[in-house]
Design a protein around this motif. Structure first.
Motif, PDB file in Angstrom:
ATOM      1  N   GLN A 178      63.716  36.412  11.229  1.00  0.00           N
ATOM      2  CA  GLN A 178      65.050  36.865  11.620  1.00  0.00           C
ATOM      3  C   GLN A 178      65.692  35.886  12.602  1.00  0.00           C
ATOM      4  O   GLN A 178      66.880  35.566  12.485  1.00  0.00           O
ATOM      5  CB  GLN A 178      64.975  38.245  12.260  1.00  0.00           C
ATOM      6  CG  GLN A 178      64.572  39.348  11.306  1.00  0.00           C
ATOM      7  CD  GLN A 178      64.342  40.648  12.046  1.00  0.00           C
ATOM      8  OE1 GLN A 178      63.485  40.716  12.921  1.00  0.00           O
ATOM      9  NE2 GLN A 178      65.108  41.663  11.673  1.00  0.00           N
ATOM     10  N   ILE A 179      64.914  35.402  13.544  1.00  0.00           N
ATOM     11  CA  ILE A 179      65.427  34.462  14.545  1.00  0.00           C
ATOM     12  C   ILE A 179      65.919  33.190  13.875  1.00  0.00           C
ATOM     13  O   ILE A 179      66.980  32.656  14.223  1.00  0.00           O
ATOM     14  CB  ILE A 179      64.350  34.182  15.615  1.00  0.00           C
ATOM     15  CG1 ILE A 179      64.121  35.438  16.457  1.00  0.00           C
ATOM     16  CG2 ILE A 179      64.741  32.980  16.476  1.00  0.00           C
ATOM     17  CD1 ILE A 179      62.907  35.395  17.366  1.00  0.00           C
ATOM     18  N   MET A 180      65.167  32.705  12.882  1.00  0.00           N
ATOM     19  CA  MET A 180      65.581  31.502  12.157  1.00  0.00           C
ATOM     20  C   MET A 180      66.974  31.696  11.562  1.00  0.00           C
ATOM     21  O   MET A 180      67.837  30.833  11.690  1.00  0.00           O
ATOM     22  CB  MET A 180      64.588  31.193  11.029  1.00  0.00           C
ATOM     23  CG  MET A 180      63.187  30.856  11.464  1.00  0.00           C
ATOM     24  SD  MET A 180      63.005  29.236  12.184  1.00  0.00           S
ATOM     25  CE  MET A 180      63.324  28.204  10.778  1.00  0.00           C
ATOM     26  N   LEU A 181      67.199  32.837  10.918  1.00  0.00           N
ATOM     27  CA  LEU A 181      68.481  33.065  10.256  1.00  0.00           C
ATOM     28  C   LEU A 181      69.593  33.366  11.250  1.00  0.00           C
ATOM     29  O   LEU A 181      70.723  32.927  11.046  1.00  0.00           O
ATOM     30  CB  LEU A 181      68.366  34.178   9.211  1.00  0.00           C
ATOM     31  CG  LEU A 181      68.104  33.692   7.789  1.00  0.00           C
ATOM     32  CD1 LEU A 181      69.301  33.014   7.187  1.00  0.00           C
ATOM     33  CD2 LEU A 181      66.886  32.823   7.674  1.00  0.00           C
ATOM     34  N   ILE A 182      69.291  34.083  12.305  1.00  0.00           N
ATOM     35  CA  ILE A 182      70.331  34.355  13.309  1.00  0.00           C
ATOM     36  C   ILE A 182      70.839  33.046  13.888  1.00  0.00           C
ATOM     37  O   ILE A 182      72.050  32.814  13.987  1.00  0.00           O
ATOM     38  CB  ILE A 182      69.807  35.292  14.421  1.00  0.00           C
ATOM     39  CG1 ILE A 182      69.566  36.694  13.861  1.00  0.00           C
ATOM     40  CG2 ILE A 182      70.797  35.328  15.592  1.00  0.00           C
ATOM     41  CD1 ILE A 182      68.817  37.619  14.818  1.00  0.00           C
ATOM     42  N   ILE A 183      69.928  32.159  14.270  1.00  0.00           N
ATOM     43  CA  ILE A 183      70.334  30.866  14.840  1.00  0.00           C
ATOM     44  C   ILE A 183      71.089  30.044  13.799  1.00  0.00           C
ATOM     45  O   ILE A 183      72.109  29.427  14.107  1.00  0.00           O
ATOM     46  CB  ILE A 183      69.115  30.120  15.412  1.00  0.00           C
ATOM     47  CG1 ILE A 183      68.593  30.859  16.657  1.00  0.00           C
ATOM     48  CG2 ILE A 183      69.471  28.669  15.747  1.00  0.00           C
ATOM     49  CD1 ILE A 183      67.291  30.319  17.224  1.00  0.00           C
ATOM     50  N   GLY A 184      70.615  30.050  12.555  1.00  0.00           N
ATOM     51  CA  GLY A 184      71.302  29.322  11.494  1.00  0.00           C
ATOM     52  C   GLY A 184      72.693  29.867  11.206  1.00  0.00           C
ATOM     53  O   GLY A 184      73.641  29.101  11.005  1.00  0.00           O
ATOM     54  N   LEU A 185      72.824  31.171  11.175  1.00  0.00           N
ATOM     55  CA  LEU A 185      74.131  31.782  10.964  1.00  0.00           C
ATOM     56  C   LEU A 185      75.069  31.472  12.125  1.00  0.00           C
ATOM     57  O   LEU A 185      76.247  31.129  11.916  1.00  0.00           O
ATOM     58  CB  LEU A 185      73.993  33.302  10.788  1.00  0.00           C
ATOM     59  CG  LEU A 185      73.452  33.787   9.451  1.00  0.00           C
ATOM     60  CD1 LEU A 185      73.005  35.252   9.546  1.00  0.00           C
ATOM     61  CD2 LEU A 185      74.471  33.601   8.342  1.00  0.00           C
ATOM     62  N   ALA A 224      62.600  28.441   4.933  1.00  0.00           N
ATOM     63  CA  ALA A 224      62.933  28.311   3.512  1.00  0.00           C
ATOM     64  C   ALA A 224      64.218  29.075   3.206  1.00  0.00           C
ATOM     65  O   ALA A 224      65.084  28.583   2.460  1.00  0.00           O
ATOM     66  CB  ALA A 224      61.784  28.817   2.649  1.00  0.00           C
ATOM     67  N   CYS A 225      64.361  30.256   3.782  1.00  0.00           N
ATOM     68  CA  CYS A 225      65.579  31.050   3.581  1.00  0.00           C
ATOM     69  C   CYS A 225      66.788  30.360   4.212  1.00  0.00           C
ATOM     70  O   CYS A 225      67.887  30.392   3.649  1.00  0.00           O
ATOM     71  CB  CYS A 225      65.406  32.456   4.147  1.00  0.00           C
ATOM     72  SG  CYS A 225      64.242  33.468   3.216  1.00  0.00           S
ATOM     73  N   LEU A 226      66.593  29.737   5.360  1.00  0.00           N
ATOM     74  CA  LEU A 226      67.682  29.022   6.017  1.00  0.00           C
ATOM     75  C   LEU A 226      68.132  27.834   5.166  1.00  0.00           C
ATOM     76  O   LEU A 226      69.328  27.571   5.035  1.00  0.00           O
ATOM     77  CB  LEU A 226      67.259  28.574   7.411  1.00  0.00           C
ATOM     78  CG  LEU A 226      68.319  27.933   8.288  1.00  0.00           C
ATOM     79  CD1 LEU A 226      69.575  28.780   8.385  1.00  0.00           C
ATOM     80  CD2 LEU A 226      67.735  27.676   9.683  1.00  0.00           C
ATOM     81  N   LEU A 227      67.186  27.131   4.555  1.00  0.00           N
ATOM     82  CA  LEU A 227      67.569  26.068   3.619  1.00  0.00           C
ATOM     83  C   LEU A 227      68.355  26.663   2.452  1.00  0.00           C
ATOM     84  O   LEU A 227      69.378  26.120   2.038  1.00  0.00           O
ATOM     85  CB  LEU A 227      66.332  25.324   3.118  1.00  0.00           C
ATOM     86  CG  LEU A 227      65.676  24.379   4.119  1.00  0.00           C
ATOM     87  CD1 LEU A 227      64.322  23.913   3.610  1.00  0.00           C
ATOM     88  CD2 LEU A 227      66.586  23.194   4.437  1.00  0.00           C
ATOM     89  N   GLY A 228      67.881  27.791   1.935  1.00  0.00           N
ATOM     90  CA  GLY A 228      68.577  28.460   0.842  1.00  0.00           C
ATOM     91  C   GLY A 228      69.971  28.914   1.225  1.00  0.00           C
ATOM     92  O   GLY A 228      70.890  28.919   0.388  1.00  0.00           O
ATOM     93  N   PHE A 239      74.381  20.953   9.987  1.00  0.00           N
ATOM     94  CA  PHE A 239      73.855  22.144  10.646  1.00  0.00           C
ATOM     95  C   PHE A 239      74.644  22.211  11.951  1.00  0.00           C
ATOM     96  O   PHE A 239      74.291  21.580  12.923  1.00  0.00           O
ATOM     97  CB  PHE A 239      72.364  22.000  10.920  1.00  0.00           C
ATOM     98  CG  PHE A 239      71.710  23.264  11.419  1.00  0.00           C
ATOM     99  CD1 PHE A 239      71.005  24.085  10.552  1.00  0.00           C
ATOM    100  CD2 PHE A 239      71.775  23.631  12.765  1.00  0.00           C
ATOM    101  CE1 PHE A 239      70.389  25.243  10.998  1.00  0.00           C
ATOM    102  CE2 PHE A 239      71.163  24.785  13.223  1.00  0.00           C
ATOM    103  CZ  PHE A 239      70.462  25.588  12.339  1.00  0.00           C
ATOM    104  N   SER A 240      75.747  22.928  11.920  1.00  0.00           N
ATOM    105  CA  SER A 240      76.625  22.992  13.089  1.00  0.00           C
ATOM    106  C   SER A 240      75.852  23.522  14.274  1.00  0.00           C
ATOM    107  O   SER A 240      75.067  24.448  14.147  1.00  0.00           O
ATOM    108  CB  SER A 240      77.828  23.879  12.801  1.00  0.00           C
ATOM    109  OG  SER A 240      78.523  23.410  11.679  1.00  0.00           O
ATOM    110  N   GLY A 241      76.068  22.924  15.398  1.00  0.00           N
ATOM    111  CA  GLY A 241      75.323  23.317  16.591  1.00  0.00           C
ATOM    112  C   GLY A 241      73.995  22.588  16.606  1.00  0.00           C
ATOM    113  O   GLY A 241      73.247  22.643  15.659  1.00  0.00           O
TER     114      GLY A 241
END
Length: 148
Positions: A20-27, A62-66, A143-145
């Motif tokens: 979840q943390i990976m995606l929150i930061i990516g979003l 992997a989800c963040l890459l996706g 990857f903004s930010g």
């Protein structure tokens, strides 16, 4: 401590886990929020439903890459390099985690001791975020930010 690490600690203390943390930061790097996606990522927590299987830093990466390269609507096309990027991440993670721990599952990384989470998981998440950012940049994605 850098901004990404402080954000990771904040999210962890709020009850989120690696994937979840990976995606929150990516979003957030994209200027987005998506509670439904973050909620769905909970299925990967603790090695898929806290079964101790594949580490959430890896599955989240992997989800963040996706998120950047995958197909999301009927009109979109998946980037033909998407699986190659994910494969690169997996190979890197196997080397990174496998050389330090005895594998890439949560059970192996934590040695079946949840108390090891605070010492081991933040390092893996930050490094995996950095690798995802590196892979995206090498393939022409912003990857903004910045991490770090």
């Amino acid at each position: 401590m850098n901004d990404a690490f402080m954000k990771l600690i904040e999210l962890s203390q709020a009850g989120f886990f690696c994937s979840q943390i990976m995606l929150i930061i990516g979003l957030e790097a994209q200027g987005k929020e998506n509670p439904d996606l973050v909620r769905a990522m909970a299925g990967l927590n603790g090695g898929v439903g806290f079964c101790g299987k594949t580490c959430g830093a890896l599955t989240g990466g992997a989800c963040l890459l996706g998120l950047h390269t995958g197909k999301g609507t009927v009109e979109e096309m998946e980037d033909s390099r998407s699986n190659d990027m994910i494969r690169e991440l997996v190979e890197w993670f196997e080397q990174e985690a496998g050389s330090v721990y005895s594998g890439i599952t949560c059970d192996e990384i934590l040695e079946k001791n949840p108390a090891n989470r605070t010492a081991r998981c933040p390092h893996l998440v930050i490094n995996t975020l950095g690798k995802v950012q590196e892979i995206l940049a090498a393939n022409g994605y912003a990857f903004s930010g910045q991490l770090g």
